[in-house]
Design a protein around this motif. Structure first.
Motif, mmCIF file in Angstrom:
data_model
loop_
_atom_site.group_PDB
_atom_site.id
_atom_site.type_symbol
_atom_site.label_atom_id
_atom_site.label_comp_id
_atom_site.label_asym_id
_atom_site.label_seq_id
_atom_site.Cartn_x
_atom_site.Cartn_y
_atom_site.Cartn_z
ATOM 1 N N ASP A 121 7.007 -57.665 108.386
ATOM 2 C CA ASP A 121 5.738 -57.596 107.650
ATOM 3 C C ASP A 121 5.920 -58.100 106.216
ATOM 4 N N GLY A 122 5.042 -59.008 105.825
ATOM 5 C CA GLY A 122 5.083 -59.544 104.470
ATOM 6 C C GLY A 122 6.179 -60.561 104.242
ATOM 7 N N HIS A 139 0.987 -60.724 114.793
ATOM 8 C CA HIS A 139 1.408 -60.076 113.553
ATOM 9 C C HIS A 139 0.934 -60.898 112.355
ATOM 10 N N ASP A 141 0.535 -60.216 109.399
ATOM 11 C CA ASP A 141 1.215 -59.954 108.135
ATOM 12 C C ASP A 141 2.488 -60.779 107.986
ATOM 13 N N ARG A 143 4.356 -64.338 107.672
ATOM 14 C CA ARG A 143 4.073 -65.723 107.282
ATOM 15 C C ARG A 143 4.944 -66.631 108.150
#
Length: 322
Positions: A121-122, A139, A141, A143
């Protein structure tokens, strides 16, 4: 050389891709023959042996609960994910190992296991290009960078399909012991020192399905055979007896790009190959059909965020040692 023991925990499961496990493990094993001290442990959620995707049994060393804190935790992939939801026990085992590890890495669709546990995440991440869209959809979140060999975000590493796990393991060895050891491992395994993380997973003409239109197939063949030729929109359209507008519409419809951008993508891929072979950046630009070095540099910076010279340095030690 730093000879301290570095534990590598690889979490396996029924259906895991054998090369995703064996490739990185072989890199660490070869590094040990050069003086490193990697201790690779194969773990399963229950400590029971598993069957690989091709039916070969994999003997494991135990379960995560019995494994000391690893320096590196690796999550290999397999066709089972993302075809089916990641099981809860695998997610929990991955989270438990990741929480105790100095760095976390995945190979191919192993990113789906890390993603299911919220471990990406992130973060920037990659996976095999065929399932990169699915990873991004599941997902949001994460990248996702679908066209990278491997991606590092802090202490988290993700890599593309199968052989990219070897590139990733070589990068980890270089991080631990320097480029000379990584080079010698690569030479022993007869592979590149390591492909740059931002390097494309596949060549431009192979991206996506082949054109359905005979006209576009003719253009693809023409440009691939002679990348340095005059492939302006007008020249291509005249070669096919089509109007420039109609040819542009065909490219948009079937390849989601413009004729000019497609020609540029092929030239870019050829320029990378020329740099890998030892040509100077100026020579590569000329031979690949770019009007100048500066035009080649702009494409490299846009696509890989590095200059042609920086890209070539990623491979220079491998070429000197070959």
């Amino acid at each position: 050389m730093d000879s301290r023991t570095h534990r590598v925990a690889i979490l396996v499961y029924d259906g895991v891709a054998l090369l995703d496990v064996a490739g990185p493990a072989e890199v660490f094993g070869e590094a040990n023959r050069l003086g490193a001290d990697y201790r690779v442990a194969l773990l399963s959620t229950t400590g029971a042996d598993v069957a690989s995707s091709i039916g070969i049994r994999i003997a494991v060393d135990g379960s995560p609960a019995g494994e000391p804190d690893p320096g590196t935790f690796m999550m290999p992939g397999g066709a089972v994910y993302p075809r089916t939801p990641v099981t809860r026990d695998l997610i929990e085992a991955a989270k438990e190992l990741a929480g105790r590890s100095g760095r976390v890495a995945s190979v191919c669709s192993g990113a789906f296991v890390l993603g299911a546990g919220g471990l990406l995440d992130g973060k920037r991440a990659t996976t095999h290009w065929k399932v990169a869209g699915e990873l991004a959809a599941r997902h949001p979140d994460i990248r996702v960078e679908p066209d990278a060999i491997y991606v590092r975000d802090g202490t988290t590493y993700t890599s593309a399909g199968v052989s990219a796990g070897i590139d990733l393991a070589l990068a980890l060895v270089e991080e631990d012991h320097g480029p000379d050891v990584s080079r010698d491992v690569a030479r022993a395994l007869v592979v590149y020192l390591q492909r740059a993380g931002g390097q494309s997973q596949f060549s431009a003409p192979l991206q996506g399905p082949p054109p359905r239109s005979p006209a576009l197939r003719s253009v693809v063949d023409l440009v691939t055979a002679d990348p340095g030729g005059n492939h302006s929109l007008g020249e291509l359209a005249g070669h096919l007896n089509l109007s420039p507008r109609h040819l542009t519409r065909l490219f948009r419809t079937e390849l989601s790009t413009t004729p000019a951008r497609y020609v540029e993508s092929i030239r870019f891929d050829i320029a990378k190959a020329l740099l890998d072979q030892g040509h100077t950046a100026t020579q590569a630009a000329s031979l690949a059909g770019f009007p100048s070095y500066e035009s080649l540099r702009r494409v490299f910076v846009r696509e890989l965020s590095i200059s042609p010279a920086a890209y070539q340095r990623r491979f220079s030690t491998a070429r000197r040692g070959g």
